[in-house]
Design a protein around this motif. Structure first.
Motif: not given
Length: 188
Positions: A27, A45, A49-50, A53-57, A60, A83
């Motif tokens: 971060h 950011q 939010v960061r 985002g880490y949890e969503r990524q 993946n 990506e």
């Protein structure tokens, strides 16, 4: 902090698994003024939010992250990201280096290691990136790693508050500079 889990070793750097306990450092790097300038962003950011985002990524398969580790002292000095578009086997490349790690040649080696992974392990057909035209150091590092000019997006970015072109660069497996750390590791 946990020790890095090394995945691929180069000459002075290695790619490792991202570590959740390093998220505050990631971060910090991402919100450095020079990082924001290089990405053409205008805003920092927030931590919330960061962290979200880490949890969503995590997990993946289309968002592959690597921590860049300096081998001499096992210190994290950056991150690279692929990506991935799994339908056409291509990926956009993104890199961020710690402010204190810039200007040491790490961008070229980290980019090359990530391309090595992309072509020799992930079997991607092409990797591309966008770089702001005034970022001459970034362009030179990407070219050294094997990226080639592929086009431009006119006035699509910002540099010091002014609209600038973003250059598109891409790399193909046949552009990859040898030797490969992957094939050297596997003995092929």
């Amino acid at each position: 902090m946990t020790d890095p889990h090394i995945l691929l070793t180069g000459q002075s750097l290695a790619l490792a698994m991202p570590r959740q306990d390093m998220l505050p450092e990631y971060h910090r790097w991402e919100n450095d003024a020079r990082t924001i300038l290089g990405y053409g962003n205008q805003w920092a950011q927030s931590w919330e939010v960061r962290a979200a985002g880490y949890e969503r990524q995590r997990g993946n398969e289309r968002f592959q992250q690597f921590e860049v580790v300096r081998l001499e002292d096992n210190t994290a000095v950056g991150m690279t990201i692929l990506e991935v578009n799994t339908y056409v086997r291509t990926a956009e490349f993104v890199i961020v280096l710690a402010p204190e790690a810039r200007g040491k040649g790490y961008a070229a080696e980290a980019s090359r290691l990530t391309l090595d992974w992309a072509f020799h392990l992930a079997a991607l057909r092409m990797v591309w990136l966008k770089v702001l035209e005034p970022n001459r150091a970034g362009i030179a590092a990407y070219e050294k790693a094997g990226f080639r000019p592929a086009g431009r997006l006119r006035q699509s970015g910002f540099w010091l508050g002014q609209p600038v072109d973003e250059l598109l660069m891409d790399a193909l497996p046949e552009n990859f500079p040898v030797p490969s750390a992957v094939t050297a590791t596997l003995g092929t």
